[in-house]
Design an enzyme around this catalytic site. Sequence first.
Site, mmCIF file in Angstrom:
data_model
loop_
_atom_site.group_PDB
_atom_site.id
_atom_site.type_symbol
_atom_site.label_atom_id
_atom_site.label_comp_id
_atom_site.label_asym_id
_atom_site.label_seq_id
_atom_site.Cartn_x
_atom_site.Cartn_y
_atom_site.Cartn_z
ATOM 1 N N CYS A 119 -4.013 9.468 9.591
ATOM 2 C CA CYS A 119 -3.742 9.544 8.154
ATOM 3 C C CYS A 119 -4.311 10.854 7.644
ATOM 4 C CB CYS A 119 -4.374 8.374 7.412
ATOM 5 S SG CYS A 119 -3.756 8.235 5.713
ATOM 6 N N CYS A 121 -5.658 11.078 4.266
ATOM 7 C CA CYS A 121 -6.454 10.938 3.032
ATOM 8 C C CYS A 121 -7.917 11.322 3.206
ATOM 9 C CB CYS A 121 -6.315 9.536 2.453
ATOM 10 S SG CYS A 121 -6.991 8.241 3.498
ATOM 11 N N CYS A 129 -2.535 10.490 1.059
ATOM 12 C CA CYS A 129 -2.313 10.275 2.493
ATOM 13 C C CYS A 129 -1.330 11.269 3.112
ATOM 14 C CB CYS A 129 -1.848 8.843 2.732
ATOM 15 S SG CYS A 129 -3.068 7.628 2.215
ATOM 16 N N LYS A 196 1.381 -2.550 4.779
ATOM 17 C CA LYS A 196 0.108 -2.158 4.177
ATOM 18 C C LYS A 196 0.268 -2.125 2.671
ATOM 19 C CE LYS A 196 -3.242 1.571 3.948
ATOM 20 N NZ LYS A 196 -3.799 2.760 4.583
ATOM 21 N N ARG A 206 -13.008 3.614 0.865
ATOM 22 C CA ARG A 206 -12.813 4.925 0.221
ATOM 23 C C ARG A 206 -14.156 5.558 -0.108
ATOM 24 N NH1 ARG A 206 -7.408 3.408 -3.276
ATOM 25 N NH2 ARG A 206 -6.160 2.903 -1.428
ATOM 26 N N ARG A 218 -2.038 5.074 -4.863
ATOM 27 C CA ARG A 218 -1.201 5.099 -3.658
ATOM 28 C C ARG A 218 0.023 4.198 -3.788
ATOM 29 N NH1 ARG A 218 -5.079 7.815 -1.129
ATOM 30 N NH2 ARG A 218 -6.929 6.875 -0.195
ATOM 31 N N GLU A 234 9.855 -3.637 5.897
ATOM 32 C CA GLU A 234 8.998 -2.561 6.435
ATOM 33 C C GLU A 234 8.667 -2.817 7.905
ATOM 34 O OE1 GLU A 234 7.743 0.231 5.277
ATOM 35 O OE2 GLU A 234 8.079 0.145 3.117
ATOM 36 N N LYS A 249 -2.023 -5.615 6.583
ATOM 37 C CA LYS A 249 -3.319 -5.201 6.043
ATOM 38 C C LYS A 249 -3.293 -5.256 4.535
ATOM 39 C CE LYS A 249 -5.904 -1.015 5.513
ATOM 40 N NZ LYS A 249 -5.842 0.394 5.615
ATOM 41 N N SER A 275 -12.396 -3.411 4.370
ATOM 42 C CA SER A 275 -13.751 -3.195 3.857
ATOM 43 C C SER A 275 -14.116 -4.137 2.714
ATOM 44 C CB SER A 275 -13.891 -1.733 3.428
ATOM 45 O OG SER A 275 -12.873 -1.389 2.504
ATOM 46 N N TYR A 314 -14.956 -5.377 10.713
ATOM 47 C CA TYR A 314 -16.301 -4.797 10.724
ATOM 48 C C TYR A 314 -17.304 -5.800 11.291
ATOM 49 C CZ TYR A 314 -13.955 -1.383 7.827
ATOM 50 O OH TYR A 314 -13.071 -0.427 7.385
#
Length: 329
Positions: A119, A121, A129, A196, A206, A218, A234, A249, A275, A314
Amino acid sequence: MDMLIRPRRLRSSENLRKMVRETRIDRSSLIYPLFVMDGKDKKEEITSLPGQYRFSVDRVDEIALKVLDAGVKSILLFGIPEHKDEVGSEAYSDEGIVQRAIRYIKEKYPELYIISDVCMCEYTSHGHCGVLCSKDHSVDNDESLKLLAKTALSHVNAGADMVAPSDMMDGRVGAIRKILDDNDHSMTPIMSYAVKFASAFYGPFREAAGSAPAFGDRKGYQMDYHNRREAIKEALLDVNEGADILMVKPAMSYLDLVREVKDLTDIPMATYSVSGEYAMVKAAAANNWIDEERVVCEMAASAFRAGADLYISYYAIELAKYIREGKIG
Ligand code: PBG
């Protein structure tokens, strides 16, 4: 009568519950997201992701060993460059942060499977992005494709085992497939962030990557979370362009689409517990409002139950431990 008590009979003992369990979870299905940053001797905790760090390449051994010790086989690599510019040049530089990290990790830990996030970004000064049109400052889809393909190729040349485009430009899977095929990398798979959504759940990421857009949002390229059929569209487009694995996601609020895309396609499915999901659990657990371990297990099991073959989290290291201890799976 018998019909009525049968389900309860099957839940009557811990052993039996495990024997008839429908969803099995294996450590090799877990992927751990890892942030690498420019600089020397750096390990910085990410404020909004307690327990997660940005590492400079020379400090990456600590986390690589932890991942491997836990029995997790794969990482998803994100780079945080010192230098950002309008065209995100560090994203495709052979000496960029991700390229150097890949070379280092591959050489020292060849058993670790490296997936690189593709990406722009984190690399652009404006935080979008892709690159921008000079006219109206919207993202220039087709110009961005060229740079994303170049980025993917440089990751694979550095040793990445798989690339994962997360930019959401139209046609990027095809563009990346082509450049890899043309450069003797036809066996390198692409995991597409196919579905996404433009999501507030990415907030802590971010902050971690310093990649919040300097203006606008975005929504022009990430999806509207009200839409279900568009998600399917998609996903199918990316299959046609040559994606090897599809991703939905975020995970938690989108498990309906994990199931739906899984049922409509025949390639493996990944989902990314992002996150914001981690941060919410951490914050609530820090206040003793929830049982962290049990919530983390429940979130992971529900993603696999929905149809995920791979789970990016994570919490991957902790989850591997819970699996080993028989708390989940
Ligand atoms: C890059 C990218 C983002 C995430 C993964 N890749 C941020 C974004 O799209 O804004 C989010 C991951 C997370 O929140 O954990 N485009």
